[in-house]
Design an enzyme around this catalytic site. Structure first.
Site, mmCIF file in Angstrom:
data_model
loop_
_atom_site.group_PDB
_atom_site.id
_atom_site.type_symbol
_atom_site.label_atom_id
_atom_site.label_comp_id
_atom_site.label_asym_id
_atom_site.label_seq_id
_atom_site.Cartn_x
_atom_site.Cartn_y
_atom_site.Cartn_z
ATOM 1 N N ASN A 89 0.809 -1.068 0.059
ATOM 2 C CA ASN A 89 -0.030 0.134 -0.062
ATOM 3 C C ASN A 89 0.812 1.099 -0.185
ATOM 4 O O ASN A 89 1.743 1.455 1.044
ATOM 5 C CB ASN A 89 -0.936 -0.021 1.154
ATOM 6 C CG ASN A 89 -1.651 1.528 1.521
ATOM 7 O OD1 ASN A 89 -1.824 1.920 0.399
ATOM 8 N ND2 ASN A 89 -2.269 1.473 2.534
ATOM 9 N N TRP A 90 0.729 1.915 -1.088
ATOM 10 C CA TRP A 90 1.853 3.029 -1.343
ATOM 11 C C TRP A 90 1.270 4.366 -0.496
ATOM 12 O O TRP A 90 2.038 5.294 -0.382
ATOM 13 C CB TRP A 90 1.992 3.338 -2.685
ATOM 14 C CG TRP A 90 3.176 2.514 -3.377
ATOM 15 C CD1 TRP A 90 3.739 1.587 -2.857
ATOM 16 C CD2 TRP A 90 3.624 2.788 -4.605
ATOM 17 N NE1 TRP A 90 4.778 0.828 -3.690
ATOM 18 C CE2 TRP A 90 4.860 1.866 -4.793
ATOM 19 C CE3 TRP A 90 3.540 3.450 -5.577
ATOM 20 C CZ2 TRP A 90 5.360 1.713 -5.883
ATOM 21 C CZ3 TRP A 90 4.197 3.411 -7.057
ATOM 22 C CH2 TRP A 90 5.502 2.492 -6.967
ATOM 23 N N LYS A 91 0.129 4.393 -0.047
ATOM 24 C CA LYS A 91 -0.609 5.744 0.612
ATOM 25 C C LYS A 91 -0.288 6.904 -0.460
ATOM 26 O O LYS A 91 -0.093 6.797 -1.409
ATOM 27 C CB LYS A 91 -0.014 5.839 1.948
ATOM 28 C CG LYS A 91 0.056 4.371 2.627
ATOM 29 C CD LYS A 91 0.206 4.436 3.978
ATOM 30 C CE LYS A 91 0.106 3.338 4.730
ATOM 31 N NZ LYS A 91 0.194 3.056 6.182
ATOM 32 N N HIS A 122 -9.382 1.372 5.486
ATOM 33 C CA HIS A 122 -8.065 1.398 6.037
ATOM 34 C C HIS A 122 -7.985 2.690 7.540
ATOM 35 O O HIS A 122 -8.925 3.479 7.329
ATOM 36 C CB HIS A 122 -6.995 2.044 5.140
ATOM 37 C CG HIS A 122 -5.678 2.125 5.697
ATOM 38 N ND1 HIS A 122 -5.039 2.994 6.455
ATOM 39 C CD2 HIS A 122 -4.584 1.167 5.535
ATOM 40 C CE1 HIS A 122 -3.806 2.485 6.689
ATOM 41 N NE2 HIS A 122 -3.468 1.708 6.019
ATOM 42 N N GLU A 124 -4.940 -4.560 10.944
ATOM 43 C CA GLU A 124 -3.909 -3.768 11.165
ATOM 44 C C GLU A 124 -4.210 -2.949 12.331
ATOM 45 O O GLU A 124 -4.932 -2.058 12.445
ATOM 46 C CB GLU A 124 -3.920 -2.581 9.870
ATOM 47 C CG GLU A 124 -3.751 -3.328 8.493
ATOM 48 C CD GLU A 124 -3.026 -2.216 7.531
ATOM 49 O OE1 GLU A 124 -1.837 -2.322 7.076
ATOM 50 O OE2 GLU A 124 -3.538 -1.243 7.534
ATOM 51 N N SER A 141 3.909 -2.333 10.231
ATOM 52 C CA SER A 141 5.361 -2.322 10.493
ATOM 53 C C SER A 141 6.019 -3.627 9.925
ATOM 54 O O SER A 141 7.134 -3.973 10.509
ATOM 55 C CB SER A 141 5.875 -2.218 11.840
ATOM 56 O OG SER A 141 5.446 -0.708 12.333
HETATM 57 P P1 13P Z 1 3.434 0.300 7.634
HETATM 58 O O1 13P Z 1 3.901 -1.138 7.036
HETATM 59 O O2 13P Z 1 4.257 1.361 7.138
HETATM 60 O O3 13P Z 1 3.493 0.090 9.154
HETATM 61 O O4 13P Z 1 1.724 0.448 6.994
HETATM 62 C C1 13P Z 1 1.134 -0.630 7.391
HETATM 63 C C2 13P Z 1 -0.135 -0.120 6.538
HETATM 64 O O5 13P Z 1 -1.036 0.725 6.964
HETATM 65 C C3 13P Z 1 -0.566 -0.748 5.428
HETATM 66 O O6 13P Z 1 -1.850 -0.363 4.893
#
Ligand code: 13P
Length: 247
Positions: free
Chosen positions: A7-9, A96, A165, A208
Site C-alpha cells: 500500500n503506497w499511500k 483503512h 492492522e 510495520s
Molecule cells: P506500515 O507497513 O508502514 O506500518 O503500514 C501499514 C499499513 O498501513 C498498510 O496499509
C-alpha cells in the site's frame, strides 16, 4: 495462496514504476511464485497507467479506497468502484484506519464493500484496534464489531480479504507478539466463519512488516499474507519480505 500487498499511500509519480519493474522481475524468476500473489495499491493518479503497464504481468493493481456510491454521482472528487474498474483496478482497500480516522463509518464502509463487489473489484477490508482499546483489552471486541457491522453473508467471500492492522503498529515499528497475533487471527477467522458460514476469507496482517520481523510472522500459519506500507516503497525492502518469508 498467500498475499503480499503493498500500500503506497500518498507516494508515487509515473516514474516510480521502476520500483514495480524490479518487483515484477523478481517475481517472474522466483521459484516460489506459485505460492503467492503480489498486489500494489498506488494512488488514484497512477492506477490507469500502471494497470495498463502490468496488464499481462504478475503484479496486480488495486486502489486504496473507493466512494460509497455506484457508478457516477455529484460528489466532488469522489471516485467510484465502477470508475476504478474501468481503468484496470482489480482490488480496492476499504476501511483503512487512515480513512476511518477521516470519517469513514460502518454505514459508508458497507456501501463501499457492496459497490466494490458489484463492480467486480476484490475487497481488502481493513480492521484494527487503537492503542487505548488494546490497553483496555478491548481488541477482540473491537475487531468483532468492525467485522459484524460491515460484512454480510450475502457478500461473495471469495472476493473478500480481511487485513488486520492494529493502528498502534502502523508506521511505528511496534508489532504484536507472536502469541497475541495468533490468538487475534484465530478470533478474526472465527468471527468470519460465523458471518459467512463454513470457511473464512483470507486474513492478512499489516503494521510495520519488514524483512526481519517477517520471520516471526511466518511461524503463524493462520496468517495468509501481509499488507505492507513503508517497506513497499522500496523494491529491495519489499522483495526481502517475500524472500525471507520463504527462506
Ligand atoms: P506500515 O507497513 O508502514 O506500518 O503500514 C501499514 C499499513 O498501513 C498498510 O496499509
Amino acid at each position: 495462496m498467500k498475499y503480499f500487498i503493498g500500500n503506497w499511500k500518498m507516494f508515487g509519480v509515473p516514474k516510480s514504476v521502476n520500483i514495480l519493474n524490479k518487483i515484477n522481475l523478481f517475481y517472474s524468476e522466483d521459484k516460489n511464485r506459485n505460492k503467492y500473489r503480489v498486489i500494489i495499491t498506488p494512488p488514484f493518479t497512477l492506477i490507469e497507467s500502471y494497470s495498463k503497464y502490468f496488464k499481462n504481468k504478475s503484479i496486480s493493481i488495486g486502489a486504496q479506497n473507493c466512494y460509497q456510491k455506484d457508478q457516477f454521482s455529484s460528489n466532488t472528487a469522489a471516485i467510484s468502484s465502477y470508475m476504478l474498474r474501468s481503468v484496470g483496478a482489480k482490488y480496492t482497500l476499504i476501511g483503512h484506519s487512515d480513512n476511518r480516522s477521516e470519517g469513514d463509518n460502518d454505514t459508508m464502509l458497507k456501501d463501499k464493500v457492496r459497490y466494490a463487489l458489484k463492480n467486480n473489484l476484490k475487497v481488502v477490508f481493513c480492521i484494527g484496534e487503537n492503542k487505548t482499546e488494546k490497553k483496555n483489552k478491548k481488541t477482540l471486541n473491537v475487531l468483532k464489531r468492525q467485522l459484524m457491522k460491515v460484512l454480510e453473508k450475502k457478500f461473495n467471500k471469495k472476493n473478500i480479504i480481511v487485513a488486520y492492522e492494529p493502528i498502534w503498529s502502523i508506521g511505528t515499528g511496534q508489532i504484536p507478539t507472536a502469541n497475541e497475533l495468533q490468538k487475534t487471527t484465530i478470533h478474526i477467522k472465527k468471527v468470519l466463519k460465523g458471518i459467512f458460514k463454513k470457511n473464512s476469507p483470507a486474513v492478512l496482517y499489516g503494521g510495520s512488516v519488514d524483512g526481519s520481523n517477517v520471520k516471526m510472522f511466518k511461524e503463524i500459519k493462520e496468517i495468509d499474507g501481509f499488507l505492507i506500507g513503508g517497506a513497499s516503497k522500496t523494491s529491495k525492502k519489499f522483495i526481502d519480505i517475500i524472500k525471507n518469508y520463504y527462506r
